[in-house]
Structures are given as structure tokens and as C-alpha cells.
Design an enzyme around this catalytic site. Structure first.
Site, PDB file in Angstrom:
ATOM      1  N   ARG A  92       0.827  -1.209   0.000  1.00 46.12           N
ATOM      2  CA  ARG A  92       0.000   0.000   0.000  1.00 46.12           C
ATOM      3  C   ARG A  92       0.862   1.260   0.000  1.00 46.12           C
ATOM      4  O   ARG A  92       0.516   2.275  -0.546  1.00 46.12           O
ATOM      5  CB  ARG A  92      -0.920  -0.028   1.237  1.00 46.12           C
ATOM      6  CG  ARG A  92      -1.663   1.243   1.515  1.00 46.12           C
ATOM      7  CD  ARG A  92      -2.657   1.537   0.394  1.00 46.12           C
ATOM      8  NE  ARG A  92      -3.293   2.836   0.536  1.00 46.12           N
ATOM      9  CZ  ARG A  92      -2.801   3.969   0.055  1.00 46.12           C
ATOM     10  NH1 ARG A  92      -1.652   3.966  -0.579  1.00 46.12           N
ATOM     11  NH2 ARG A  92      -3.462   5.104   0.193  1.00 46.12           N
ATOM     12  N   TYR A  93       1.989   1.192   0.720  1.00 47.54           N
ATOM     13  CA  TYR A  93       2.889   2.338   0.825  1.00 47.54           C
ATOM     14  C   TYR A  93       4.164   1.995   0.060  1.00 47.54           C
ATOM     15  O   TYR A  93       4.679   0.885   0.182  1.00 47.54           O
ATOM     16  CB  TYR A  93       3.217   2.628   2.292  1.00 47.54           C
ATOM     17  CG  TYR A  93       1.980   2.812   3.153  1.00 47.54           C
ATOM     18  CD1 TYR A  93       1.345   4.046   3.217  1.00 47.54           C
ATOM     19  CD2 TYR A  93       1.455   1.747   3.886  1.00 47.54           C
ATOM     20  CE1 TYR A  93       0.211   4.212   4.005  1.00 47.54           C
ATOM     21  CE2 TYR A  93       0.330   1.903   4.663  1.00 47.54           C
ATOM     22  CZ  TYR A  93      -0.294   3.149   4.725  1.00 47.54           C
ATOM     23  OH  TYR A  93      -1.412   3.296   5.493  1.00 47.54           O
ATOM     24  N   ARG A  96       7.367   0.256   1.842  1.00 43.76           N
ATOM     25  CA  ARG A  96       7.244  -0.854   2.788  1.00 43.76           C
ATOM     26  C   ARG A  96       6.103  -1.785   2.388  1.00 43.76           C
ATOM     27  O   ARG A  96       5.083  -1.344   1.884  1.00 43.76           O
ATOM     28  CB  ARG A  96       7.049  -0.337   4.220  1.00 43.76           C
ATOM     29  CG  ARG A  96       5.947   0.687   4.382  1.00 43.76           C
ATOM     30  CD  ARG A  96       6.286   1.637   5.531  1.00 43.76           C
ATOM     31  NE  ARG A  96       5.140   2.442   5.953  1.00 43.76           N
ATOM     32  CZ  ARG A  96       4.830   3.609   5.417  1.00 43.76           C
ATOM     33  NH1 ARG A  96       5.526   4.079   4.406  1.00 43.76           N
ATOM     34  NH2 ARG A  96       3.801   4.298   5.874  1.00 43.76           N
ATOM     35  N   CYS A 105      -3.996 -17.438  14.179  1.00 46.18           N
ATOM     36  CA  CYS A 105      -3.608 -16.601  15.308  1.00 46.18           C
ATOM     37  C   CYS A 105      -3.667 -17.423  16.585  1.00 46.18           C
ATOM     38  O   CYS A 105      -4.301 -18.474  16.628  1.00 46.18           O
ATOM     39  CB  CYS A 105      -4.529 -15.399  15.444  1.00 46.18           C
ATOM     40  SG  CYS A 105      -4.513 -14.336  13.994  1.00 46.18           S
ATOM     41  N   CYS A 109      -9.355 -12.415  17.758  1.00 46.73           N
ATOM     42  CA  CYS A 109      -9.847 -11.196  18.373  1.00 46.73           C
ATOM     43  C   CYS A 109     -11.136 -10.794  17.679  1.00 46.73           C
ATOM     44  O   CYS A 109     -11.191 -10.750  16.456  1.00 46.73           O
ATOM     45  CB  CYS A 109      -8.805 -10.098  18.232  1.00 46.73           C
ATOM     46  SG  CYS A 109      -7.150 -10.637  18.689  1.00 46.73           S
ATOM     47  N   CYS A 112     -10.981  -7.873  15.031  1.00 51.13           N
ATOM     48  CA  CYS A 112      -9.890  -7.937  14.048  1.00 51.13           C
ATOM     49  C   CYS A 112     -10.230  -7.279  12.715  1.00 51.13           C
ATOM     50  O   CYS A 112     -11.286  -7.497  12.141  1.00 51.13           O
ATOM     51  CB  CYS A 112      -9.498  -9.386  13.795  1.00 51.13           C
ATOM     52  SG  CYS A 112      -8.152  -9.527  12.610  1.00 51.13           S
ATOM     53  N   ARG A 114      -8.738  -7.982   9.983  1.00 52.80           N
ATOM     54  CA  ARG A 114      -8.691  -9.007   8.938  1.00 52.80           C
ATOM     55  C   ARG A 114      -9.642 -10.150   9.246  1.00 52.80           C
ATOM     56  O   ARG A 114      -9.396 -11.302   8.879  1.00 52.80           O
ATOM     57  CB  ARG A 114      -7.257  -9.523   8.768  1.00 52.80           C
ATOM     58  CG  ARG A 114      -6.301  -8.419   8.458  1.00 52.80           C
ATOM     59  CD  ARG A 114      -5.147  -8.839   7.570  1.00 52.80           C
ATOM     60  NE  ARG A 114      -4.334  -7.652   7.308  1.00 52.80           N
ATOM     61  CZ  ARG A 114      -3.232  -7.342   7.980  1.00 52.80           C
ATOM     62  NH1 ARG A 114      -2.765  -8.142   8.917  1.00 52.80           N
ATOM     63  NH2 ARG A 114      -2.575  -6.239   7.707  1.00 52.80           N
ATOM     64  N   ASP A 273     -11.229   0.190  12.698  1.00 53.27           N
ATOM     65  CA  ASP A 273     -11.597   0.264  11.284  1.00 53.27           C
ATOM     66  C   ASP A 273     -13.062  -0.135  11.120  1.00 53.27           C
ATOM     67  O   ASP A 273     -13.611  -0.878  11.936  1.00 53.27           O
ATOM     68  CB  ASP A 273     -10.723  -0.692  10.460  1.00 53.27           C
ATOM     69  CG  ASP A 273      -9.252  -0.306  10.529  1.00 53.27           C
ATOM     70  OD1 ASP A 273      -8.967   0.901  10.581  1.00 53.27           O
ATOM     71  OD2 ASP A 273      -8.402  -1.216  10.527  1.00 53.27           O
ATOM     72  N   ASP A 310      -7.217   4.708  10.011  1.00 48.30           N
ATOM     73  CA  ASP A 310      -6.854   4.116   8.721  1.00 48.30           C
ATOM     74  C   ASP A 310      -8.073   4.326   7.821  1.00 48.30           C
ATOM     75  O   ASP A 310      -9.114   3.691   8.023  1.00 48.30           O
ATOM     76  CB  ASP A 310      -6.535   2.611   8.893  1.00 48.30           C
ATOM     77  CG  ASP A 310      -5.422   2.172   7.964  1.00 48.30           C
ATOM     78  OD1 ASP A 310      -5.257   2.810   6.899  1.00 48.30           O
ATOM     79  OD2 ASP A 310      -4.724   1.195   8.281  1.00 48.30           O
ATOM     80  N   LYS A 317      -3.148   5.218   6.513  1.00 46.44           N
ATOM     81  CA  LYS A 317      -3.028   5.668   7.902  1.00 46.44           C
ATOM     82  C   LYS A 317      -2.911   7.185   7.928  1.00 46.44           C
ATOM     83  O   LYS A 317      -2.063   7.760   7.265  1.00 46.44           O
ATOM     84  CB  LYS A 317      -1.777   5.050   8.523  1.00 46.44           C
ATOM     85  CG  LYS A 317      -1.869   3.554   8.722  1.00 46.44           C
ATOM     86  CD  LYS A 317      -0.685   3.070   9.544  1.00 46.44           C
ATOM     87  CE  LYS A 317      -0.770   1.598   9.842  1.00 46.44           C
ATOM     88  NZ  LYS A 317      -0.550   0.754   8.643  1.00 46.44           N
TER      89      LYS A 317
HETATM   90  C1  LIG Z   1       0.228  -0.301   8.677  1.00 48.86           C
HETATM   91  C2  LIG Z   1       0.734  -0.772   7.424  1.00 48.86           C
HETATM   92  C3  LIG Z   1       2.101  -0.663   7.113  1.00 48.86           C
HETATM   93  C4  LIG Z   1       3.107  -0.084   8.072  1.00 48.86           C
HETATM   94  O1  LIG Z   1       2.902   1.274   8.285  1.00 48.86           O
HETATM   95  P1  LIG Z   1       3.871   2.092   9.237  1.00 48.86           P
HETATM   96  O2  LIG Z   1       3.197   3.435   9.323  1.00 48.86           O
HETATM   97  O3  LIG Z   1       5.190   2.158   8.562  1.00 48.86           O
HETATM   98  O4  LIG Z   1       3.947   1.407  10.541  1.00 48.86           O
HETATM   99  C5  LIG Z   1       2.513  -1.116   5.894  1.00 48.86           C
HETATM  100  N1  LIG Z   1       1.651  -1.643   5.001  1.00 48.86           N
HETATM  101  C6  LIG Z   1       0.334  -1.753   5.265  1.00 48.86           C
HETATM  102  C7  LIG Z   1      -0.560  -2.334   4.238  1.00 48.86           C
HETATM  103  C8  LIG Z   1      -0.168  -1.321   6.488  1.00 48.86           C
HETATM  104  O5  LIG Z   1      -1.469  -1.431   6.753  1.00 48.86           O
HETATM  105  S1  SF4 Z   2      -6.040  -8.720  15.708  1.00 46.31           S
HETATM  106 FE1  SF4 Z   2      -6.577 -10.238  14.110  1.00 46.31          FE
HETATM  107  S2  SF4 Z   2      -4.637 -10.765  13.133  1.00 46.31           S
HETATM  108 FE2  SF4 Z   2      -4.150  -9.815  15.118  1.00 46.31          FE
HETATM  109  S3  SF4 Z   2      -3.978 -11.521  16.562  1.00 46.31           S
HETATM  110 FE3  SF4 Z   2      -6.072 -10.767  16.675  1.00 46.31          FE
HETATM  111  S4  SF4 Z   2      -7.208 -12.060  15.246  1.00 46.31           S
HETATM  112 FE4  SF4 Z   2      -5.041 -12.290  14.744  1.00 46.31          FE
END
Ligand SMILES: *Cc1c(COP(=O)(O)O)cnc(C)c1O
Ligand code: SF4
Length: 349
Positions: A92-93, A96, A105, A109, A112, A114, A273, A310, A317
């Protein structure tokens, strides 16, 4: 090889409503509706942290019937699927990437982000898929930072983790490797001397863990974080601000200050989110900013994470900050400080 302690704990994870009802009082029929839609996973260690029915630990791990009536949330509000050029990578960025190595996991959670992906069926990235993901990183020379994520990346075996680290370290342009794992909080027994020994060989390793309440800080979790810090791993923490879990300044202040005592620096505090099935956790921006205002200046800057929303549709973010400038006319500014007192400031050209 005999089972390690963390594997033993994991193998006793509660994953169904019947078993759960043997431990705590729940409405089985209604709960089963939730279980059909979203993974259940509560390991005995995390279960033992519950202090009261409906309390902050309970809310994070025990399914809630509110999950299946959320009409507002989206499955993938951050559009991570759109930013997945190949399996196992979220890009996305520019500089990174997330390397998603597991969808399992140490506990599921309820809040979550995801939620759509985790648990249910093991989709751990196998060596072949990892190779392709690795090639992607190799080809993109501007990727400076690789975040090993999931699910929880530390649910895979030590030799696999070492394999990932070794291969990533061979790529010259990858400066930073990060591990994103909730295990120090939900399964601290996973942090073993052997694992720490592996990390030690591949520095700089940054580690973001995920504590949401000071009830999660125990003798065991403290030991896990301290072992990692002793191994030279730079420790950070991400917290999700959640209604009924930690949405008051007193709780957060205590959490952030206690994290520092185990050498874990609060990194991000997220507004939840807009993920389907998590509406009941959401906190309004107005309320969230008020809480931040009660923290900034009232505890050390070390204990203040960046406060982040986000943005939906993959907006990314974005920092949220209380406003301290109440007025400005030309170069003359009026601030209201953390104690609510007015201060004038004459700006330069
Ligand atoms: C949060 C996130 C990151 C890391 O972001 P930082 O601001 O560098 O901590 C990288 N990729 C994705 C897709 C993210 O959601
Ligand atoms: S927040 Fe989601 S990805 Fe993270 S430990 Fe909990 S269930 Fe797993």
C-alpha cells in the site's frame, strides 16, 4: 520431538461454542450463529485473564451476537485485497510491504481488521508461495521495510521463521525487518530463548506487538517482552481504541506507562476500522480526541502513541491530533495548552 509449552497451550484452544459453554455462561444457540460466520479461538492462557463477564478481556475474545447484525461495516475497508499484487504481499505504501505469512492466530480477536481472512482454514504460506513473494520484494528496489504479518506470523515454526529472515536479509535494499505479532500478549510462552536467538542474528529487527488493556500485562507477558528486548529487538505496541475495552484515558495511561516498564514503546493507537462485524467496538472521533487530550502532556511523550485513523477505501493511515491552536491572525497565534491555559505565540516570517 516433544510438544513445546506454547504448542500445548495452543492445542487446548477453545474453537467451538459447546466447549466454550463448559467454561463460561453463554447463550449457546445465539453464539453458534456467530461461530458459523467468524472464527472462534480462545487459548487457556488468554481465557485465564478474564476477570469479569463482559469485561475488557472478555469483550476481546468471546464472540458477541452483535457481530452478525452489523450492517455498516465492510469486509475489507482498507482495500487490502486491491493492494495485493501477488499472494502474501500487501503493498500500500511505496517503501514498505506487508508479508502475510499466516492466517492463523493464537486467539481470534473479535475486533480484528482481517476478520474476513483469519482462522477457519489454515492458509499458511508455504515455501513456494514465499519464493514468489520474495521475488516481488527483490524486484522492487525501493522497498526498504518488510513487515512480517498475518494472522500471526509467530504461529509458524522456528525454522520457517529463520528461513524467512535469512532470505530477506540477503536482499540489500531491505533495511528493516518488522515482526507484527500479538503472541507476547495472547501467548507469551511462544517467545522462547531459541526464537530470541534467531532474531538476534538478523538485526535490525523491529517488533510490534498488540496489547489493548493493562490486564494483559502479566508476569508471563512481561517476561516475553523483556526477553525480546534483551535480544536487541526494538519493541513497539499497537493498540486499538475500543468501546467498553479501553476507551477512557485512565485505562490507556496505565496501559501505555506499564508497557514502557517492559521496554515496549507505544507506537500506534488506532481508531477501530469500519470492518464488518465490529461496529459495537467503534468510538467516535470526537470522543477519541477528547481521550487523547487527557493523555497528551499528562504523561510523558514516551507513553503517547501516534493516534491513527486508517481511512476507508484504502485511504491509508492518517494521524488524528487534538487541536491546540485556537486562533491565529496573521503571524499571531493563540494556543491552549494541555492544562487549558491560553498562550500567545508570535511566528517568524
Ligand atoms: C500499517 C501498514 C504498514 C506499516 O505502516 P507504518 O506506518 O510504517 O507502521 C505497511 N503496510 C500496510 C498495508 C499497512 O497497513
Ligand atoms: S487482531 Fe486479528 S490478526 Fe491480530 S492476533 Fe487478533 S485475530 Fe489475529
Amino acid at each position: 520431538m516433544s510438544m513445546k509449552k506454547w504448542q500445548q497451550i495452543l492445542s487446548n484452544t477453545i474453537t467451538d461454542v459447546e466447549t466454550l459453554s463448559k467454561h463460561i455462561k453463554i447463550d449457546k444457540k445465539r453464539m453458534k450463529r456467530v461461530g458459523r460466520k467468524y472464527a472462534i479461538g480462545i487459548n487457556p492462557y488468554y481465557l485465564s485473564l478474564i476477570r469479569k463477564h463482559g469485561g475488557p478481556i472478555w469483550k476481546q475474545c468471546i464472540p458477541d451476537t452483535l457481530e452478525v447484525i452489523d450492517e455498516i461495516g465492510r469486509r475489507d475497508p482498507l482495500m487490502e485485497d486491491k493492494y495485493t499484487p501477488i499472494k502474501g504481499i500487501v503493498h500500500r505504501y511505496r517503501d514498505r510491504v506487508l508479508l502475510v505469512v499466516s492466517n492463523m492466530c493464537a486467539g481470534y480477536c473479535r475486533f480484528c481488521t482481517r476478520k474476513r481472512k483469519i482462522g477457519l482454514k489454515d492458509k499458511t504460506v508455504k515455501k513456494e508461495k514465499f519464493k514468489k513473494a520474495l521475488n516481488y520484494i527483490k524486484r522492487h528496489k525501493y522497498v526498504r521495510d518488510v513487515i512480517i504479518s498475518g494472522g500471526d506470523p509467530l504461529l509458524i515454526y522456528d525454522d520457517m521463521i529463520e528461513h524467512y529472515l535469512r532470505e530477506l536479509r540477503k536482499i540489500k535494499h531491505v533495511q528493516i525487518i518488522r515482526i507484527d505479532s500479538r503472541t507476547p500478549c495472547v501467548l507469551p510462552q511462544r517467545i522462547t530463548p531459541k526464537l530470541c536467538g534467531i532474531f538476534k542474528k538478523y538485526h535490525p529487527i523491529y517488533f510490534n506487538t498488540h496489547f489493548n488493556h493493562y490486564y494483559e500485562i502479566t508476569k508471563e507477558s512481561r517476561k516475553a517482552c523483556e526477553m525480546l528486548a534483551d535480544a536487541g529487538v526494538v519493541m513497539g505496541n499497537q493498540t486499538v481504541l475500543m468501546r467498553g475495552v479501553n476507551d477512557d484515558a485512565k485505562t490507556l495511561k496505565r496501559l501505555f506507562e506499564e508497557l514502557l516498564t517492559m521496554r515496549v514503546r507505544p507506537y500506534y493507537l488506532y481508531l477501530p476500522d469500519a470492518v464488518k462485524g465490529t461496529y459495537h467496538f467503534r468510538v467516535s472521533i470526537r470522543r477519541a480526541l477528547k481521550i487523547m487530550k487527557q493523555l497528551i502532556g499528562h504523561t510523558s511523550g514516551l507513553a503517547i502513541p501516534h493516534f491513527i485513523v486508517d481511512l476507508k477505501h484504502g485511504g491509508g493511515k492518517t494521524p488524528l491530533l487534538p487541536n491546540y491552536i485556537i486562533k491565529h491572525i496573521g503571524k499571531r497565534y493563540v494556543f491552549k495548552n494541555f492544562e487549558g491555559k491560553k498562550f500567545f505565540y508570535a511566528d517568524v516570517e
